[in-house]
Scaffold this motif. Structure first.
Motif, PDB file in Angstrom:
ATOM      1  N   VAL A 237     -74.720  80.781 -16.478  1.00 14.73           N
ATOM      2  CA  VAL A 237     -75.026  80.209 -15.173  1.00 14.73           C
ATOM      3  C   VAL A 237     -74.092  79.019 -15.019  1.00 14.73           C
ATOM      4  CG1 VAL A 237     -76.732  79.062 -13.726  1.00 14.73           C
ATOM      5  CG2 VAL A 237     -77.424  80.964 -15.201  1.00 14.73           C
ATOM      6  N   LEU A 238     -73.165  79.116 -14.106  1.00 16.49           N
ATOM      7  CA  LEU A 238     -72.128  78.103 -13.937  1.00 16.49           C
ATOM      8  C   LEU A 238     -72.566  77.093 -12.882  1.00 16.49           C
ATOM      9  CD1 LEU A 238     -69.300  77.552 -15.104  1.00 16.49           C
ATOM     10  CD2 LEU A 238     -68.339  78.898 -13.217  1.00 16.49           C
ATOM     11  N   ALA A 239     -72.227  75.823 -13.111  1.00 18.29           N
ATOM     12  CA  ALA A 239     -72.638  74.770 -12.178  1.00 18.29           C
ATOM     13  C   ALA A 239     -71.435  73.944 -11.746  1.00 18.29           C
ATOM     14  CB  ALA A 239     -73.685  73.864 -12.816  1.00 18.29           C
ATOM     15  N   THR A 240     -71.444  73.537 -10.487  1.00 19.89           N
ATOM     16  CA  THR A 240     -70.471  72.545 -10.035  1.00 19.89           C
ATOM     17  C   THR A 240     -70.858  71.192 -10.617  1.00 19.89           C
ATOM     18  OG1 THR A 240     -71.776  72.112  -8.039  1.00 19.89           O
ATOM     19  CG2 THR A 240     -70.034  73.770  -7.857  1.00 19.89           C
ATOM     20  N   VAL A 241     -69.897  70.261 -10.654  1.00 21.34           N
ATOM     21  CA  VAL A 241     -70.194  68.924 -11.182  1.00 21.34           C
ATOM     22  C   VAL A 241     -70.649  68.036 -10.033  1.00 21.34           C
ATOM     23  CG1 VAL A 241     -68.552  69.185 -13.067  1.00 21.34           C
ATOM     24  CG2 VAL A 241     -67.802  68.130 -10.920  1.00 21.34           C
ATOM     25  N   PRO A 242     -71.519  67.066 -10.319  1.00 18.61           N
ATOM     26  CA  PRO A 242     -72.042  66.210  -9.246  1.00 18.61           C
ATOM     27  C   PRO A 242     -70.965  65.267  -8.714  1.00 18.61           C
ATOM     28  CG  PRO A 242     -72.854  65.471 -11.377  1.00 18.61           C
ATOM     29  CD  PRO A 242     -72.144  66.771 -11.615  1.00 18.61           C
TER      30      PRO A 242
END
Length: 357
Positions: A237-242
């Motif tokens: 599950v890939l996430a963008t950075v804040p």
């Protein structure tokens, strides 16, 4: 001229009950009133629709249900149901039988089924959260708080929602790590924890380096890590950075939008789930931040506040539940009231049809 009507009138006057002397061709004779004009209807009992509830942990739960509806009969009518309303019902279907008896000795019965669904279950129980200080749970630039990190909050929330199973969220966040340095550590974490799902968020520290090469190196590393996760039999599950406040880290703030655009493209290319953490923090409303723009970031302008980490945990929770929650087993729903197997006993020997669902 005929005198028949006169003779008939004379006969009528000689009878003690004048009402019995009516012209039969004009007024039909009235039947005598019954000695007991009050008629008692057959006693009937209609059961409610059986309720369906879910046990949060697989143990019996107390369930209350409405009383059956009494029809007809002579007061007083006594109604009893077994198991009684408020009883703890076990997982599965339990038949409740209700009986009634009135003042004349008439009886009636009906039944329905109380259903208790098994507890909610998640299709996975070992989740690895991998990343840098944003995963570790850094607050105020240096203090690491695993309990308040997004993996810590995520594990607690999953544990509350899925009380019948133990769900682990392993926090493998390393403050200061660049994505380009992370692949060997990820492979070791995969071997150690044997996760079924990996939440991957890396790249913020790479963007602090000058030049486009740092972003390219971070994306190449993410690409390789997605492959490693899949080869280990886990689902990435890939996430963008804040976001980062420009006042705190201008270079990071300027580079993050384009980097996240490329992270979204990478997720699409691999056809893996994406959690847009950048959007979560950007749009979030947090009371404990430092105020001003991006209120869900802490005072250092780089790391989220505790509320910001909670929003991140909520975002990952929603994705995990949507993807891995196991539906309860299907069952036949309650039917309409129909005659039951046995007929109730009445005072005169007549039977009335009991009902069940």
């Amino acid at each position: 001229m005929s005198f028949a009507p006169v003779r008939r009138l004379a006969v009528c006057l000689s009878i003690a009950v004048a009402a019995a002397c009516a012209e039969s061709s004009l007024v039909p004779p009235t039947a005598p009133s019954p000695l007991n004009p009050h008629k008692i209807g057959v006693l009937g009992l209609d059961c409610p629709v059986g309720p369906t509830m879910q046990s949060p942990d697989g143990r019996p739960i107390p369930i209350e249900y409405p009383s059956p509806l009494v029809r007809g009969g002579e007061a007083p009518v006594e109604v009893t149901c077994s198991p009684a309303s408020g009883t703890r019902f076990a997982v599965g279907g339990t038949r409740v039988t209700c009986t009634a008896r009135d003042g004349l000795g008439q009886g009636a019965a009906c039944s329905f089924v109380v259903r208790v669904e098994p507890p909610p279950m998640l299709g996975v129980s070992r989740i690895l959260a991998f990343g840098d200080s944003l995963t570790a749970g850094v607050l105020l630039g240096a203090v690491v708080s695993p309990a308040q990190s997004y993996p810590g909050q995520l594990e607690r929330r999953l544990g509350t929602a899925y009380r019948a199973q133990t769900i682990h969220v392993f926090n493998e966040g390393l403050p200061g790590e660049r994505a380009a340095q992370a692949p060997p550590r990820l492979r070791a974490a995969l071997a150690q924890h044997r996760p079924e799902v990996v939440l991957l968020m890396e790249g913020t520290n790479d963007l602090g380096l000058p030049g486009e090469a740092s972003a390219n190196a971070a994306l190449d590393a993410l690409d390789g890590m997605v492959q490693s996760i899949q080869e280990a039999g886990a689902e990435p599950v890939l996430a963008t950075v804040p976001p980062v406040r420009a006042s705190a880290a201008p270079a990071h703030a300027a580079a993050i939008p384009d980097f996240n655009r490329r992270v979204r493209s990478l997720a699409a290319a691999w056809e893996v789930t994406l959690v847009d953490i950048h959007d979560v923090i950007t749009r979030g409303s947090c009371a404990t931040g430092s105020g001003g723009p991006l209120p869900c970031l802490g005072p250092d302008g780089v790391h989220p506040s505790v509320e910001g980490y909670r929003l991140m945990a909520d975002a990952f929770f929603d994705v995990i539940v949507r993807r891995y929650d196991q539906p309860a087993p299907a069952h036949a729903g309650p039917s309409a009231l129909v005659p039951a197997e046995a007929a109730p006993v009445t005072a005169d020997g007549a039977g009335g049809g009991p009902r069940e669902d």
